[in-house]
Design a protein around this motif. Structure first.
Motif, PDB file in Angstrom:
ATOM      1  N   UNK A  24       9.447  -1.131  32.066  1.00  0.00           N
ATOM      2  CA  UNK A  24      10.559  -0.407  31.458  1.00  0.00           C
ATOM      3  C   UNK A  24      11.547  -0.076  32.567  1.00  0.00           C
ATOM      4  N   UNK A  25      12.808  -0.292  32.292  1.00  0.00           N
ATOM      5  CA  UNK A  25      13.862   0.030  33.247  1.00  0.00           C
ATOM      6  C   UNK A  25      14.765   1.068  32.592  1.00  0.00           C
ATOM      7  N   UNK A  26      14.933   2.189  33.268  1.00  0.00           N
ATOM      8  CA  UNK A  26      15.708   3.291  32.700  1.00  0.00           C
ATOM      9  C   UNK A  26      16.747   3.782  33.694  1.00  0.00           C
ATOM     10  N   UNK A  27      17.725   4.462  33.161  1.00  0.00           N
ATOM     11  CA  UNK A  27      18.652   5.233  33.978  1.00  0.00           C
ATOM     12  C   UNK A  27      18.252   6.684  33.789  1.00  0.00           C
ATOM     13  N   UNK A  28      18.051   7.353  34.880  1.00  0.00           N
ATOM     14  CA  UNK A  28      17.615   8.747  34.853  1.00  0.00           C
ATOM     15  C   UNK A  28      18.535   9.602  33.994  1.00  0.00           C
ATOM     16  N   UNK A  29      19.833   9.414  34.145  1.00  0.00           N
ATOM     17  CA  UNK A  29      20.799  10.223  33.400  1.00  0.00           C
ATOM     18  C   UNK A  29      20.732   9.951  31.900  1.00  0.00           C
ATOM     19  N   UNK A  30      20.469   8.687  31.507  1.00  0.00           N
ATOM     20  CA  UNK A  30      20.359   8.351  30.082  1.00  0.00           C
ATOM     21  C   UNK A  30      19.167   9.044  29.437  1.00  0.00           C
ATOM     22  N   UNK A  31      18.037   9.038  30.131  1.00  0.00           N
ATOM     23  CA  UNK A  31      16.837   9.685  29.590  1.00  0.00           C
ATOM     24  C   UNK A  31      17.025  11.200  29.556  1.00  0.00           C
ATOM     25  N   UNK A  32      17.640  11.748  30.594  1.00  0.00           N
ATOM     26  CA  UNK A  32      17.894  13.188  30.626  1.00  0.00           C
ATOM     27  C   UNK A  32      18.807  13.588  29.462  1.00  0.00           C
ATOM     28  N   UNK A  62      19.126   3.671  43.854  1.00  0.00           N
ATOM     29  CA  UNK A  62      20.050   4.804  43.700  1.00  0.00           C
ATOM     30  C   UNK A  62      21.484   4.321  43.601  1.00  0.00           C
ATOM     31  N   UNK A  63      22.332   5.200  43.164  1.00  0.00           N
ATOM     32  CA  UNK A  63      23.753   4.877  43.087  1.00  0.00           C
ATOM     33  C   UNK A  63      24.220   4.716  41.653  1.00  0.00           C
ATOM     34  N   UNK A  68      15.546   3.169  37.428  1.00  0.00           N
ATOM     35  CA  UNK A  68      14.143   3.386  37.758  1.00  0.00           C
ATOM     36  C   UNK A  68      13.377   2.382  36.918  1.00  0.00           C
ATOM     37  N   UNK A  69      12.568   1.573  37.572  1.00  0.00           N
ATOM     38  CA  UNK A  69      11.753   0.565  36.881  1.00  0.00           C
ATOM     39  C   UNK A  69      10.295   0.971  37.002  1.00  0.00           C
ATOM     40  N   UNK A  70       9.620   1.050  35.855  1.00  0.00           N
ATOM     41  CA  UNK A  70       8.205   1.407  35.826  1.00  0.00           C
ATOM     42  C   UNK A  70       7.439   0.184  35.339  1.00  0.00           C
ATOM     43  N   UNK A  71       6.431  -0.201  36.104  1.00  0.00           N
ATOM     44  CA  UNK A  71       5.607  -1.353  35.751  1.00  0.00           C
ATOM     45  C   UNK A  71       4.177  -0.894  35.558  1.00  0.00           C
ATOM     46  N   UNK A  72       3.580  -1.261  34.449  1.00  0.00           N
ATOM     47  CA  UNK A  72       2.159  -0.998  34.220  1.00  0.00           C
ATOM     48  C   UNK A  72       1.395  -2.108  34.905  1.00  0.00           C
ATOM     49  N   UNK A  73       0.533  -1.739  35.846  1.00  0.00           N
ATOM     50  CA  UNK A  73      -0.239  -2.719  36.584  1.00  0.00           C
ATOM     51  C   UNK A  73      -1.385  -3.174  35.691  1.00  0.00           C
ATOM     52  N   UNK A  74      -1.419  -4.457  35.417  1.00  0.00           N
ATOM     53  CA  UNK A  74      -2.475  -5.028  34.592  1.00  0.00           C
ATOM     54  C   UNK A  74      -3.680  -5.353  35.461  1.00  0.00           C
TER      55      UNK A  74
END
Length: 154
Positions: A24-32, A62-63, A68-74
């Motif tokens: 999942x790739x997110x923008x911190x500000x979008x989730x906030x 940053x910038x 922020x990219x979160x990867x679930x390790x399989x």
């Protein structure tokens, strides 16, 4: 009715996305904005609930175009996963971090309930405090040894 904290809600949202895909790739500000919270709340959730001990890798940029990219390790190979967990431990580990590792191994079905109970008993603060003044170092040695032994089939 059980009231969940904002951190729990954000964690559940991100895990729901990760259930259908490995990244999942997110923008911190979008989730906030979505959860009407401050961006530092997102940082807190990422830093405490999506760690390597929990089975995740996090990348960030940053910038203005940052993400922020979160990867679930399989888990592909149990022996490899055990070696990676042992490498994470280092020379000392807190009880909290050690229990997180054991719980992750249990959730990923690398160990069973009985093995988890034995491991929890060996890293218990009350048990270790009677053996050494360097509890976190002793806990790390014991946990690393247990993980290395789990690689073998007897």
């Amino acid at each position: 009715m059980v009231r969940r904290s904002m951190s729990d809600v954000i964690e559940a949202y991100l895990k729901e996305i990760l259930a259908s895909r490995s990244t999942v790739e997110i923008k911190r500000s979008d989730i906030a904005e979505r959860f009407d919270c401050v961006p530092s709340q997102i940082n807190y959730v990422i830093n405490t609930r999506f760690t390597q001990e929990h089975g995740y890798m996090v990348e960030s940029k940053r910038g203005g175009g940052g993400y922020i990219r979160i990867l679930k390790v399989e888990v592909i190979d149990d022996a490899h996963a055990l070696e990676e967990m042992a490498a994470l431990i280092g020379s000392a580990i807190t009880y909290r971090n050690a229990t997180t590792i054991i719980n992750t191994l249990l959730e990923d079905e690398i160990i069973d309930q009985r093995e988890a109970i034995l491991m929890f008993s060996m890293i218990d603060p009350e048990f270790l405090s009677g053996l050494s003044t360097q509890e976190d170092e002793l806990r790390a040695m014991l946990l690393r040894q247990m993980l290395m032994q789990l690689r073998y089939i007897y």
